[in-house]
Design an enzyme around this catalytic site. Structure first.
Site, PDB file in Angstrom:
ATOM      1  N   LYS A 126      26.049   4.940  33.820  1.00 53.91           N
ATOM      2  CA  LYS A 126      26.134   4.567  32.403  1.00 53.91           C
ATOM      3  C   LYS A 126      25.369   5.597  31.604  1.00 53.91           C
ATOM      4  O   LYS A 126      24.431   6.213  32.121  1.00 53.91           O
ATOM      5  CB  LYS A 126      25.515   3.189  32.176  1.00 53.91           C
ATOM      6  CG  LYS A 126      26.027   2.492  30.938  1.00 53.91           C
ATOM      7  CD  LYS A 126      27.367   1.833  31.200  1.00 53.91           C
ATOM      8  CE  LYS A 126      28.000   1.308  29.949  1.00 53.91           C
ATOM      9  NZ  LYS A 126      29.144   0.439  30.277  1.00 53.91           N
ATOM     10  N   ASP A 166      32.147   2.709  25.508  1.00 48.30           N
ATOM     11  CA  ASP A 166      31.448   1.422  25.514  1.00 48.30           C
ATOM     12  C   ASP A 166      31.175   1.142  24.027  1.00 48.30           C
ATOM     13  O   ASP A 166      31.874   1.692  23.161  1.00 48.30           O
ATOM     14  CB  ASP A 166      30.159   1.492  26.358  1.00 48.30           C
ATOM     15  CG  ASP A 166      29.564   0.118  26.659  1.00 48.30           C
ATOM     16  OD1 ASP A 166      30.059  -0.564  27.570  1.00 48.30           O
ATOM     17  OD2 ASP A 166      28.625  -0.303  25.962  1.00 48.30           O
TER      18      ASP A 166
HETATM   19  P1  NDP Z   1      32.810  -1.913  20.195  1.00 43.08           P
HETATM   20  O1  NDP Z   1      31.839  -0.927  19.693  1.00 43.08           O
HETATM   21  O2  NDP Z   1      34.259  -1.649  20.051  1.00 43.08           O
HETATM   22  O3  NDP Z   1      32.525  -3.344  19.544  1.00 43.08           O
HETATM   23  C1  NDP Z   1      31.291  -3.948  19.672  1.00 43.08           C
HETATM   24  C2  NDP Z   1      31.305  -5.269  18.934  1.00 43.08           C
HETATM   25  O4  NDP Z   1      30.139  -6.006  19.238  1.00 43.08           O
HETATM   26  C3  NDP Z   1      31.291  -5.074  17.429  1.00 43.08           C
HETATM   27  O5  NDP Z   1      31.959  -6.153  16.807  1.00 43.08           O
HETATM   28  C4  NDP Z   1      29.797  -5.089  17.115  1.00 43.08           C
HETATM   29  O6  NDP Z   1      29.480  -5.457  15.781  1.00 43.08           O
HETATM   30  C5  NDP Z   1      29.311  -6.144  18.072  1.00 43.08           C
HETATM   31  N1  NDP Z   1      27.913  -5.861  18.435  1.00 43.08           N
HETATM   32  C6  NDP Z   1      27.431  -4.749  19.029  1.00 43.08           C
HETATM   33  N2  NDP Z   1      26.102  -4.791  19.166  1.00 43.08           N
HETATM   34  C7  NDP Z   1      25.733  -5.955  18.622  1.00 43.08           C
HETATM   35  C8  NDP Z   1      24.495  -6.589  18.461  1.00 43.08           C
HETATM   36  N3  NDP Z   1      23.342  -6.020  18.881  1.00 43.08           N
HETATM   37  N4  NDP Z   1      24.494  -7.817  17.880  1.00 43.08           N
HETATM   38  C9  NDP Z   1      25.658  -8.392  17.447  1.00 43.08           C
HETATM   39  N5  NDP Z   1      26.865  -7.825  17.586  1.00 43.08           N
HETATM   40  C10 NDP Z   1      26.899  -6.643  18.161  1.00 43.08           C
HETATM   41  O7  NDP Z   1      32.432  -2.134  21.731  1.00 43.08           O
HETATM   42  P2  NDP Z   1      33.309  -2.772  22.910  1.00 43.08           P
HETATM   43  O8  NDP Z   1      34.210  -3.823  22.376  1.00 43.08           O
HETATM   44  O9  NDP Z   1      33.858  -1.671  23.703  1.00 43.08           O
HETATM   45  O10 NDP Z   1      32.148  -3.449  23.783  1.00 43.08           O
HETATM   46  C11 NDP Z   1      31.759  -4.811  23.632  1.00 43.08           C
HETATM   47  C12 NDP Z   1      31.069  -5.278  24.889  1.00 43.08           C
HETATM   48  O11 NDP Z   1      31.971  -5.171  25.992  1.00 43.08           O
HETATM   49  C13 NDP Z   1      29.829  -4.477  25.305  1.00 43.08           C
HETATM   50  O12 NDP Z   1      28.904  -5.354  25.906  1.00 43.08           O
HETATM   51  C14 NDP Z   1      30.364  -3.517  26.342  1.00 43.08           C
HETATM   52  O13 NDP Z   1      29.346  -3.089  27.223  1.00 43.08           O
HETATM   53  C15 NDP Z   1      31.372  -4.399  27.043  1.00 43.08           C
HETATM   54  N6  NDP Z   1      32.428  -3.715  27.792  1.00 43.08           N
HETATM   55  C16 NDP Z   1      33.236  -2.785  27.203  1.00 43.08           C
HETATM   56  C17 NDP Z   1      34.234  -2.186  27.931  1.00 43.08           C
HETATM   57  C18 NDP Z   1      35.202  -1.233  27.324  1.00 43.08           C
HETATM   58  O14 NDP Z   1      36.129  -0.823  28.020  1.00 43.08           O
HETATM   59  N7  NDP Z   1      35.081  -0.868  26.056  1.00 43.08           N
HETATM   60  C19 NDP Z   1      34.419  -2.479  29.356  1.00 43.08           C
HETATM   61  C20 NDP Z   1      33.553  -3.534  29.858  1.00 43.08           C
HETATM   62  C21 NDP Z   1      32.601  -4.084  29.088  1.00 43.08           C
HETATM   63  P3  NDP Z   1      29.015  -4.286  14.748  1.00 43.08           P
HETATM   64  O15 NDP Z   1      30.232  -3.492  14.471  1.00 43.08           O
HETATM   65  O16 NDP Z   1      28.516  -5.050  13.555  1.00 43.08           O
HETATM   66  O17 NDP Z   1      27.933  -3.516  15.445  1.00 43.08           O
HETATM   67  O1  2IT Z   2      31.173  -1.548  30.948  1.00 42.22           O
HETATM   68  C1  2IT Z   2      32.203  -0.970  31.318  1.00 42.22           C
HETATM   69  O2  2IT Z   2      32.769  -1.254  32.378  1.00 42.22           O
HETATM   70  C2  2IT Z   2      32.772   0.064  30.445  1.00 42.22           C
HETATM   71  N1  2IT Z   2      32.227   0.315  29.369  1.00 42.22           N
HETATM   72  C3  2IT Z   2      33.975   0.848  30.873  1.00 42.22           C
HETATM   73  C4  2IT Z   2      33.591   1.988  31.776  1.00 42.22           C
HETATM   74  C5  2IT Z   2      34.694   2.943  32.153  1.00 42.22           C
HETATM   75  O3  2IT Z   2      34.340   3.916  32.821  1.00 42.22           O
HETATM   76  O4  2IT Z   2      35.865   2.743  31.825  1.00 42.22           O
END
Ligand code: NDP
Ligand code: 2IT
Length: 446
Positions: A126, A166
């Site tokens: 990460k 992420d």
């Molecule tokens: P994005 O940046 O696209 O979206 C993040 C969302 O979460 C936004 O709505 C943001 O609001 C909100 N958010 C972030 N930080 C905070 C906080 N501290 N408090 C409240 N709301 C918060 O990220 P992703 O959708 O990609 O990721 C979301 C989650 O999913 C994370 O935990 C990530 O690790 C996990 N994840 C993502 C993957 C991927 O493929 N993208 C894969 C597996 C897991 P705001 O815009 O106001 O900050």
């Molecule tokens: O938390 C996760 O699994 C991710 N943000 C995706 C990682 C990836 O390499 O696609």
């Protein structure tokens, strides 16, 4: 907790007392692994756990870039290359002001087991930065991404370490990062995933985490209760990549999604969220979620993101960030009759909240299993890049679906085998660990 696991955890607590998210993830994992350690006393003499919880390599670097006003800004960059036993390091990059070594280490540790659960050959890593993308212009984002890659490029590569997105890192950022990487190495290599489909990306990667989460929860509902998403009321936190595509798939399966949030607040739309509006606000305009009321005046907006868990629902999908559901949020959800919780975000439930769900008979899909669809599809992107071919959206989606169904059943099987039926937290940790442990044992002491 088994004596060996507990002594390893105590050492971690002494060594890294300030790394609270990392210690939280390690505590949950070591607790689950106690059951495996009882069966494998040989692991202790080989120091297997001590090696498992210590990253193979940590890279931290300065990221200096110039803002639109001509002022030089400095951020810290990280890449934690945690474990490469079963494949090249793989995991996302997070750009958020809260990023520190503890958060990147917790995410990296989770990623090792998640990536193993996918059944594909990827190790765990990460990275990210404390850079805050909010309010930055497109050219500032570009300059930051280029500056970040200027420092990271020598440490990654298609067979070494393959970053992806992420929080705060989506298609736009991957484009800037990959473009700069490509020009520095003078080769078009698959060293990042989540790329645009015109430059080596896989169809379906954008949707994969959210879709995969819903596929996992659907399989869990079907297996445990002969139930499904159809006609269920669903609350989803966040409104980023994972939340948007979880909403889309849940709606396709006949559910009504009534709430979404961002870090400022949440919207409640009892008629069902209009996803096109959310996509316009979040993916196109990059604005705040309260703008939803300009399009749907009958919806409600509430300041503060936490209140979302007061809404009565059948299924809750936390898709924002770590520790967004604590014990009191869990109690509210349980009192309101929630039947399933699926973690789209990484570690969104505190240990106490997760244990409450399990002990109250709520079907609980832990992050490292339920959100593995994103990284699994990243691995499919790597496979396509190696073969220099592209699969159709339908081919990728079919593979994703079958991977998520397999992950669910592997977690279920491990939970049963170790005498904890229905506890998919234990199931996921054990099923993920076994393959990594076997590989580490095969290599001798490294
Ligand atoms: P994005 O940046 O696209 O979206 C993040 C969302 O979460 C936004 O709505 C943001 O609001 C909100 N958010 C972030 N930080 C905070 C906080 N501290 N408090 C409240 N709301 C918060 O990220 P992703 O959708 O990609 O990721 C979301 C989650 O999913 C994370 O935990 C990530 O690790 C996990 N994840 C993502 C993957 C991927 O493929 N993208 C894969 C597996 C897991 P705001 O815009 O106001 O900050
Ligand atoms: O938390 C996760 O699994 C991710 N943000 C995706 C990682 C990836 O390499 O696609």
């Amino acid at each position: 907790m088994n004596r060996y696991a507990s002594s390893v955890l105590n050492t971690l607590k002494k060594k890294y007392p300030e790394q609270k998210e990392f210690l939280q993830a390690a505590t949950e994992i070591l607790d689950s692994l106690s059951l495996v350690l009882d069966k494998h006393p040989e692991y202790e003499n080989k120091g297997l756990l001590e090696r498992f919880v210590e990253p193979e390599r940590i890279i931290t670097f300065r990221v200096a870039w110039t803002d639109d006003a001509g002022k030089v800004q400095v951020n810290t960059g990280y890449r934690v290359q945690f474990n490469s036993a079963i494949g090249p390091y793989k995991g996302g990059l997070r750009f958020h002001p809260s990023v520190n070594l503890s958060i990147i280490k917790f995410l990296g540790l989770e990623q090792i087991l998640k990536n193993s659960l996918t059944g594909l050959p990827i190790g765990g890593a990460k990275g990210g930065s404390d850079f805050d993308p909010k309010g930055k212009s497109d050219t500032e984002i570009m300059r930051f991404c280029h500056a970040f890659m200027r420092m990271l490029w020598r440490h990654i590569g298609p067979d070494t370490d393959v970053p992806a997105g992420d929080i705060g890192v989506g298609g736009r950022e991957i484009g800037y990062l990959f473009g700069y990487y490509k020009s520095l190495v003078n080769a078009h290599l698959g060293a990042l995933t989540g790329r645009g489909t015109s430059y080596g990306g896989s169809l379906g990667r954008t949707e994969a985490t959210g879709y995969g989460l819903v596929y996992f929860v659907e399989e869990m509902l079907n297996t445990a209760k002969k139930d499904s998403f159809k006609d269920k009321t669903v609350v989803i936190s966040g409104s980023g990549n994972v939340a948007i595509y979880a909403t889309q798939k849940a709606q396709q399966l006949g559910a009504k999604v009534v709430a979404l949030s961002d870090s400022n607040g949440y919207i409640y739309d009892p008629n069902g969220i209009n996803l096109k509006v959310i996509q316009q606000i979040k993916e196109v305009e990059r604005k705040r979620i309260k703008e939803y009321l300009n399009y749907v005046p009958t919806a409600e907006y509430h300041e503060g993101c936490r209140g979302i868990w007061n809404i009565k629902c059948d299924i809750a999908l936390p898709c924002a960030t770590q520790n967004e559901i604590d014990e009191s949020d869990a109690r509210k959800l349980i009192a309101n009759g929630v039947i399933a919780v699926g973690e789209g975000a990484n570690m969104p439930s505190t240990i106490e909240a997760a244990n409450l769900f399990v002990s109250n008979g709520v079907l609980f899909a832990p992050a490292k299993a339920a959100n593995a669809g994103g990284v699994a599809t990243s691995a499919l992107e790597m496979a396509q890049a190696s073969q220099r071919i592209f699969w159709t959206f339908e081919e990728v989606d079919k593979k994703l679906h079958s991977i998520m169904v397999d992950i669910f059943h592997n977690c279920e099987k491990a939970a049963n085998e170790y005498g904890m039926p229905g506890n998919y937290i234990v199931g996921a940790n054990i099923a993920g660990f076994e393959k990594v442990a076997n590989a580490m044992m095969a290599y001798g002491v490294l």
